[in-house]
Design an enzyme around this catalytic site. Structure first.
Site, mmCIF file in Angstrom:
data_model
loop_
_atom_site.group_PDB
_atom_site.id
_atom_site.type_symbol
_atom_site.label_atom_id
_atom_site.label_comp_id
_atom_site.label_asym_id
_atom_site.label_seq_id
_atom_site.Cartn_x
_atom_site.Cartn_y
_atom_site.Cartn_z
ATOM 1 N N ALA A 1 0.830 -1.204 0.000
ATOM 2 C CA ALA A 1 0.000 0.000 0.000
ATOM 3 C C ALA A 1 0.867 1.257 0.000
ATOM 4 C CB ALA A 1 -0.942 0.002 1.199
ATOM 5 N N ASP A 2 1.944 1.235 0.769
ATOM 6 C CA ASP A 2 2.889 2.355 0.764
ATOM 7 C C ASP A 2 3.479 2.550 -0.626
ATOM 8 O OD1 ASP A 2 2.807 3.245 3.428
ATOM 9 O OD2 ASP A 2 4.221 1.719 4.085
#
Length: 362
Positions: free
Chosen positions: A165-166
């Site tokens: 997600a980062d």
């Protein structure tokens, strides 16, 4: 000339998504000024260290300048306004509402500098019921459905090995910033970009969660083709308790391997429904791979056209010769760095810059 020469970026973000975004710009010529709190980006202290700096920090912040500013002080805010006067891009990764309280929200900044491209990165976006919910990568993966299929044979989800997600947010942010810069060439005006880690991650499920996207049931790892239900897209243990993978589903690869193993009679199973339909073939392959060590299988597969790979740890992966052939692992400034993954025919001789020491002068 590097692609982004002449572009100035003011980056207030910390940790991972924003710094990755701005580093990719710095790698290709952008002037990036990293604005940190007086205590510095916490990533500076993240071990391990090499040549006096955090390996993490150096590999996400090389090629930038770094300036410590207290944005709660009049002097710090005044200095940030000076930096923004000729900036093209501003990046921030605070929780929604923080920049408005500090007096540097998009409306305020763009009123002074209408050409600014302003990118906010957060977990769930700037508006809506989840906007203020605190979350790092793991929580975003849990709420987006991805953690449910990051599970073992017992169905227990495990902590992902990659902060997807980062990383997705950083990549989406870069794409959006570059689009906005291209758009500014046509209109003369900048834009506001709302990047959410959740939003950035979700499209990555299209190939595994088709049934759920269409309104049906959620995928189950043990019966889904890409998640462990297919014999030729799976992980197998070897005689030395290491692992190998078969990593493609095309029938030609199954035919090639089963021919070499003198079990072409099993080929129809490779085309059966994943899960129970391929379970006998998975069982056969488990038994076969357990008869040799990982390295013996590497040697055995060397002359066979099969999508096969050994499972390497990071030490083994980073020691492969082709990483250096590709310029992906670089020794510079007394340290090791992961090289840029962008390659342009017009740009040669790319070199890794060092990461900045925090300038505390005001």
């Amino acid at each position: 000339m590097a692609k982004l020469t002449g572009i100035k970026v003011i980056d207030l973000s910390l940790f991972l998504p924003g710094p990755m975004l701005s580093m990719m710009m710095a790698d290709h010529g952008a002037e990036v000024i990293k604005v940190e709190p007086p205590t510095g980006d916490p990533a500076r202290a993240m071990e391990p260290m090499e040549a006096g700096q955090s390996v993490w920090f150096r590999n996400l912040n090389r090629g930038k300048q770094a300036l410590a500013l207290d944005l709660k002080s009049d002097a710090g805010r005044a200095q940030l306004w000076e930096l923004l006067a000729d900036a093209d891009v501003m990046i921030e990764g605070f929780r929604p509402g923080v920049m408005k309280r500090l007096g540097f929200d998009y409306d305020t900044v763009s009123a002074r500098f209408p050409r600014i491209v302003y990118c906010s990165i957060s977990a769930f976006g700037q508006e809506g019921e989840m906007a203020h919910h605190p979350a790092h990568d793991l929580a975003v993966q849990a709420l987006s459905g991805f953690l449910s299929v990051n599970d073992g044979a017992d169905g227990m989800p495990v902590v992902p090995g990659v902060p997807s997600a980062d990383m997705a947010a950083g990549l989406n942010g870069l794409s959006a910033v570059l689009m906005a810069l291209i758009g500014r060439e046509k209109t003369g005006e900048g834009d506001y970009i709302d990047i959410a880690m959740f939003d950035s991650m979700l499209p990555w499920c299209a190939h595994i969660a088709g049934s759920a996207i269409a309104g049906g049931a959620s995928p189950q790892s043990q019966s889904q083709r890409s998640l462990g239900g297919a014999a030729f897209y799976n992980v197998y243990k070897t005689a030395d308790d290491k692992h190998v993978v078969l990593g493609a589903r095309e029938v030609k690869f199954a035919r090639n391997l089963l021919t070499a193993l003198e079990r072409l009679d099993l080929l129809p199973l490779a085309e059966a429904e994943p899960g129970a339909g391929q379970a006998p073939l998975v069982a056969f392959l488990r038994e076969i791979f357990a008869t040799r060590t990982r390295d013996q299988w590497v040697e055995w597969f060397a002359d066979k056209d099969v999508a096969f790979s050994p499972v390497l740890d990071f030490r083994e992966a980073l020691d492969q010769d082709f990483l250096r052939e590709r310029g992906l692992l670089i020794e510079a400034h007394g340290s090791h760095q992961i090289g840029s993954s962008f390659r342009f025919a017009s740009e040669t001789g790319w070199q890794a810059d060092d990461a900045p020491v925090l300038d505390e002068s005001q």
